[in-house]
Design a protein around this motif. Structure first.
Motif, PDB file in Angstrom:
ATOM      1  N   ALA A  43       0.810  -1.228   0.000  1.00  0.00           N
ATOM      2  CA  ALA A  43       0.000   0.000   0.000  1.00  0.00           C
ATOM      3  C   ALA A  43       0.842   1.277   0.000  1.00  0.00           C
ATOM      4  N   PRO A  44       1.899   1.390   0.811  1.00  0.00           N
ATOM      5  CA  PRO A  44       2.703   2.620   0.737  1.00  0.00           C
ATOM      6  C   PRO A  44       3.342   2.824  -0.638  1.00  0.00           C
ATOM      7  N   ARG A  45       3.749   1.726  -1.287  1.00  0.00           N
ATOM      8  CA  ARG A  45       4.329   1.850  -2.630  1.00  0.00           C
ATOM      9  C   ARG A  45       3.252   2.230  -3.645  1.00  0.00           C
ATOM     10  N   GLY A  46       2.041   1.683  -3.488  1.00  0.00           N
ATOM     11  CA  GLY A  46       0.935   2.067  -4.371  1.00  0.00           C
ATOM     12  C   GLY A  46       0.579   3.533  -4.206  1.00  0.00           C
ATOM     13  N   ALA A  47       0.551   3.999  -2.953  1.00  0.00           N
ATOM     14  CA  ALA A  47       0.274   5.417  -2.686  1.00  0.00           C
ATOM     15  C   ALA A  47       1.368   6.294  -3.279  1.00  0.00           C
ATOM     16  N   ALA A  48       2.617   5.845  -3.179  1.00  0.00           N
ATOM     17  CA  ALA A  48       3.732   6.610  -3.743  1.00  0.00           C
ATOM     18  C   ALA A  48       3.616   6.689  -5.259  1.00  0.00           C
ATOM     19  N   ALA A  49       3.218   5.590  -5.892  1.00  0.00           N
ATOM     20  CA  ALA A  49       3.042   5.593  -7.349  1.00  0.00           C
ATOM     21  C   ALA A  49       1.918   6.542  -7.757  1.00  0.00           C
ATOM     22  N   ILE A  50       0.832   6.550  -6.997  1.00  0.00           N
ATOM     23  CA  ILE A  50      -0.290   7.449  -7.291  1.00  0.00           C
ATOM     24  C   ILE A  50       0.146   8.899  -7.138  1.00  0.00           C
ATOM     25  N   ALA A  51       0.862   9.202  -6.063  1.00  0.00           N
ATOM     26  CA  ALA A  51       1.347  10.570  -5.854  1.00  0.00           C
ATOM     27  C   ALA A  51       2.324  10.976  -6.944  1.00  0.00           C
ATOM     28  N   GLN A  52       3.173  10.058  -7.353  1.00  0.00           N
ATOM     29  CA  GLN A  52       4.152  10.324  -8.401  1.00  0.00           C
ATOM     30  C   GLN A  52       3.467  10.673  -9.717  1.00  0.00           C
ATOM     31  N   VAL A  53       2.444   9.913 -10.077  1.00  0.00           N
ATOM     32  CA  VAL A  53       1.757  10.132 -11.352  1.00  0.00           C
ATOM     33  C   VAL A  53       0.833  11.347 -11.290  1.00  0.00           C
ATOM     34  N   SER A  54       0.113  11.503 -10.187  1.00  0.00           N
ATOM     35  CA  SER A  54      -0.891  12.569 -10.103  1.00  0.00           C
ATOM     36  C   SER A  54      -0.303  13.915  -9.709  1.00  0.00           C
TER      37      SER A  54
ATOM     38  N   ARG B 194      -1.445  14.899  -3.229  1.00  0.00           N
ATOM     39  CA  ARG B 194      -1.308  14.219  -1.942  1.00  0.00           C
ATOM     40  C   ARG B 194      -2.345  13.100  -1.860  1.00  0.00           C
ATOM     41  N   VAL B 195      -1.904  11.925  -1.439  1.00  0.00           N
ATOM     42  CA  VAL B 195      -2.807  10.790  -1.267  1.00  0.00           C
ATOM     43  C   VAL B 195      -3.415  10.888   0.127  1.00  0.00           C
ATOM     44  N   VAL B 196      -4.737  10.983   0.187  1.00  0.00           N
ATOM     45  CA  VAL B 196      -5.450  11.151   1.448  1.00  0.00           C
ATOM     46  C   VAL B 196      -5.769   9.804   2.084  1.00  0.00           C
ATOM     47  N   ARG B 197      -6.218   8.861   1.272  1.00  0.00           N
ATOM     48  CA  ARG B 197      -6.679   7.577   1.790  1.00  0.00           C
ATOM     49  C   ARG B 197      -6.529   6.525   0.705  1.00  0.00           C
ATOM     50  N   VAL B 198      -6.157   5.315   1.093  1.00  0.00           N
ATOM     51  CA  VAL B 198      -6.004   4.197   0.157  1.00  0.00           C
ATOM     52  C   VAL B 198      -6.804   3.009   0.675  1.00  0.00           C
ATOM     53  N   TRP B 199      -7.488   2.310  -0.226  1.00  0.00           N
ATOM     54  CA  TRP B 199      -8.171   1.080   0.141  1.00  0.00           C
ATOM     55  C   TRP B 199      -8.046   0.097  -1.017  1.00  0.00           C
ATOM     56  N   GLY B 200      -8.289  -1.149  -0.756  1.00  0.00           N
ATOM     57  CA  GLY B 200      -8.190  -2.182  -1.778  1.00  0.00           C
ATOM     58  C   GLY B 200      -7.434  -3.384  -1.265  1.00  0.00           C
ATOM     59  N   ASP B 201      -6.673  -4.001  -2.145  1.00  0.00           N
ATOM     60  CA  ASP B 201      -5.865  -5.154  -1.753  1.00  0.00           C
ATOM     61  C   ASP B 201      -4.470  -5.012  -2.337  1.00  0.00           C
ATOM     62  N   GLN B 202      -3.654  -6.058  -2.221  1.00  0.00           N
ATOM     63  CA  GLN B 202      -2.269  -5.955  -2.642  1.00  0.00           C
ATOM     64  C   GLN B 202      -2.092  -5.882  -4.156  1.00  0.00           C
ATOM     65  N   ALA B 203      -3.138  -6.087  -4.933  1.00  0.00           N
ATOM     66  CA  ALA B 203      -3.043  -6.017  -6.392  1.00  0.00           C
ATOM     67  C   ALA B 203      -3.689  -4.749  -6.958  1.00  0.00           C
ATOM     68  N   VAL B 204      -4.821  -4.346  -6.406  1.00  0.00           N
ATOM     69  CA  VAL B 204      -5.559  -3.179  -6.910  1.00  0.00           C
ATOM     70  C   VAL B 204      -5.887  -2.259  -5.743  1.00  0.00           C
ATOM     71  N   MET B 205      -5.403  -1.024  -5.840  1.00  0.00           N
ATOM     72  CA  MET B 205      -5.660  -0.038  -4.798  1.00  0.00           C
ATOM     73  C   MET B 205      -6.350   1.173  -5.414  1.00  0.00           C
TER      74      MET B 205
END
Length: 127
Positions: A63-74, A77-88
Motif C-alpha cells: 500500500a505505501p508503494r501504491g500510494a507513492a506511485a499514485i502521488a508520483q503520477v498525479s 497528496r494521497v489522502v486515503r487508500v483502500w483495496g488489496d495488494q493487487a488493486v488499490m
C-alpha cells in the motif's frame, strides 16, 4: 491444447483491467521500490494496479508503494487508500484550484518515516 492457450491468454489480458470508474482513462506506468503499477487518475480519485509479480505480498507492505506511485503520477497528496495488494484505489487532494501534473513527467520517489500506517513521500523530478 490450442484452445487452452487462447483461454489462458484472454484471462491474463484481464489482469490489468481498470475498475468501472477508471475505464477510458489511460494508465501511466510507475515503479516504486520493487513494485510496478499502472496508475489511472480521474479527478479526486486514482487507481493503482500492481502489474509485477511479488512473492506473497501483504497489503501493509504494498500500500505505501501504491500510494507513492499514485502521488508520483498525479502530483497530488494521497489522502486515503483502500483495496488489496493487487488493486488499490485512493482519494487524492490536489489542493484548491490545483491542476494535475501533465503526463510524461517522471519523478524519483522515496518513502520516509513510516509510522501508524502513514508515510512521508519525498519526490524529486528526474533529469
Amino acid at each position: 491444447m490450442r484452445g487452452f492457450v487462447v483461454i489462458l491468454m484472454a484471462a491474463l489480458a484481464g489482469c490489468n483491467t481498470p475498475g468501472p470508474e477508471f475505464r477510458g482513462t489511460d494508465p501511466v506506468r510507475a515503479q516504486v521500490g520493487r513494485s510496478v503499477f499502472d496508475v489511472r487518475v480521474d479527478g479526486t480519485r486514482a487507481q493503482a494496479i500492481r502489474v509485477n509479480s511479488e512473492w506473497a505480498p501483504r497489503l501493509e507492505a504494498v500500500a505505501p508503494r501504491g500510494a507513492a506511485a499514485i502521488a508520483q503520477v498525479s502530483g497530488c497528496r494521497v489522502v486515503r487508500v483502500w483495496g488489496d495488494q493487487a488493486v488499490m484505489v485512493a482519494e487524492i487532494d490536489c489542493g484548491e484550484g490545483a491542476a494535475l501534473l501533465p503526463r510524461g513527467h517522471a519523478y524519483d520517489c522515496e518513502l520516509d518515516h513510516i509510522h501508524g500506517g502513514y508515510a512521508e513521500l519525498i519526490c524529486t523530478p528526474r533529469h
